[in-house]
Design an enzyme around this catalytic site. Structure first.
Site, PDB file in Angstrom:
ATOM      1  N   ILE A 113       0.877  -1.178   0.000  1.00 49.10           N
ATOM      2  CA  ILE A 113       0.000   0.000   0.000  1.00 49.10           C
ATOM      3  C   ILE A 113       0.920   1.236   0.000  1.00 49.10           C
ATOM      4  O   ILE A 113       1.796   1.348   0.860  1.00 49.10           O
ATOM      5  CB  ILE A 113      -0.882   0.053   1.272  1.00 49.10           C
ATOM      6  CG1 ILE A 113      -1.704  -1.239   1.430  1.00 49.10           C
ATOM      7  CG2 ILE A 113      -1.793   1.249   1.237  1.00 49.10           C
ATOM      8  CD1 ILE A 113      -2.481  -1.291   2.751  1.00 49.10           C
ATOM      9  N   ILE A 114       0.785   2.148  -0.957  1.00 52.50           N
ATOM     10  CA  ILE A 114      -0.221   2.152  -1.997  1.00 52.50           C
ATOM     11  C   ILE A 114       0.365   1.578  -3.295  1.00 52.50           C
ATOM     12  O   ILE A 114       1.560   1.706  -3.547  1.00 52.50           O
ATOM     13  CB  ILE A 114      -0.799   3.559  -2.228  1.00 52.50           C
ATOM     14  CG1 ILE A 114       0.304   4.550  -2.579  1.00 52.50           C
ATOM     15  CG2 ILE A 114      -1.574   4.028  -1.037  1.00 52.50           C
ATOM     16  CD1 ILE A 114      -0.229   5.953  -2.918  1.00 52.50           C
ATOM     17  N   VAL A 117       2.727   3.368  -5.870  1.00 51.27           N
ATOM     18  CA  VAL A 117       4.029   3.814  -5.363  1.00 51.27           C
ATOM     19  C   VAL A 117       4.772   2.623  -4.737  1.00 51.27           C
ATOM     20  O   VAL A 117       5.840   2.222  -5.202  1.00 51.27           O
ATOM     21  CB  VAL A 117       3.876   4.943  -4.327  1.00 51.27           C
ATOM     22  CG1 VAL A 117       5.242   5.340  -3.764  1.00 51.27           C
ATOM     23  CG2 VAL A 117       3.185   6.157  -4.946  1.00 51.27           C
ATOM     24  N   CYS A 118       4.191   2.059  -3.697  1.00 45.79           N
ATOM     25  CA  CYS A 118       4.890   1.077  -2.876  1.00 45.79           C
ATOM     26  C   CYS A 118       5.008  -0.293  -3.526  1.00 45.79           C
ATOM     27  O   CYS A 118       5.830  -1.108  -3.104  1.00 45.79           O
ATOM     28  CB  CYS A 118       4.195   0.950  -1.519  1.00 45.79           C
ATOM     29  SG  CYS A 118       4.030   2.537  -0.685  1.00 45.79           S
ATOM     30  N   VAL A 119       4.187  -0.560  -4.541  1.00 43.42           N
ATOM     31  CA  VAL A 119       4.329  -1.789  -5.324  1.00 43.42           C
ATOM     32  C   VAL A 119       5.055  -1.501  -6.632  1.00 43.42           C
ATOM     33  O   VAL A 119       5.993  -2.217  -7.003  1.00 43.42           O
ATOM     34  CB  VAL A 119       2.958  -2.437  -5.598  1.00 43.42           C
ATOM     35  CG1 VAL A 119       3.113  -3.693  -6.460  1.00 43.42           C
ATOM     36  CG2 VAL A 119       2.263  -2.793  -4.289  1.00 43.42           C
TER      37      VAL A 119
END
Length: 228
Positions: A113-114, A117-119
């Site tokens: 999450i999110i 961005v984070c993936v």
């Protein structure tokens, strides 16, 4: 490794859980928050059952992003936590990259999450470093359906495999012929509540058949003459 068929191999997978934090969870709109939490718990537990290393991290956990959700360590107690010093892309952290490299595995499975961005960022960065990358889309979430679609499109165009929790579970489990099969059945049922209802209905039908057969047997014996 990812097999020749493109399926995941648990023996060569490493699971990256990025920024599943209580504060960030509040911005998620593209998936129901309870569903996301169940999917996260199921994914972490599947990694634990199949011997897949779990590496997790949080962005500014003492600030508004909040601490990691308990579903991570409750289900993957051996997960390795790597701290960050403000880096947005977890892959920018040397200790994070080293933790992945030290597993000796070349297929990274990412959720976070999110999503956009984070993936996206660690997925594209790991891909550039030569890893095969699978992004678990329903164990991730972001602030709108549009943002989620954009993230999926960007990753898939770059070569990241887009998958979901049920797909990962099935590929890591590989077979029902294993001693922990009931544990896996519980994970499938958690991710697919309709599957749990199906199991219950089949079990009830089977029990009713057995009860009916038992009743017929008892009636047959009751009608037999004494000494027959």
């Amino acid at each position: 490794m990812t097999t020749a068929s493109g399926l995941l191999d648990a023996s060569d997978s490493v699971l990256l859980l990025v920024d599943h934090q209580s504060g960030l969870l509040q911005v998620v709109q593209d998936i129901a928050q309870p569903e996301l939490r169940v999917n996260l718990a199921s994914l972490a537990k599947a990694a634990e059952l199949s011997g897949v290393p779990v590496i997790t991290t949080a962005s500014v956990p003492d600030g508004p992003n909040g601490p990691l959700l308990p579903e991570v360590f409750d289900n993957a107690p051996n997960a390795l936590y790597v701290a960050r010093q403000g880096e947005i892309d977890a892959w920018d952290v040397q200790a994070f990259r080293d933790a992945v490299r030290e597993t000796g595995r070349r297929t990274v499975v990412v959720a976070g999450i999110i999503t956009n961005v984070c993936v996206v960022e660690p997925s594209l960065s790991a891909l550039a470093d030569g890893y095969t990358v699978h992004a678990v889309i329903n164990a991730s979430g972001t602030y709108s359906d549009g943002a989620q679609r954009a993230a999926v499109d960007r990753m898939s165009r770059a070569g990241v495999v887009i998958t979901d929790v049920e797909g990962v579970l099935s590929e890591w489990q590989h077979t029902w012929n294993r001693p922990d099969a009931l544990d896996w059945a519980g994970l499938h049922a958690a991710v697919m509540p309709a599957y749990a209802a199906l199991i219950q209905s089949v079990a009830r039908a089977q029990a009713e058949v057995l009860d009916a057969e038992g009743a017929r047997t008892e009636l047959k014996h009751a009608r037999q003459p004494a000494g027959a």
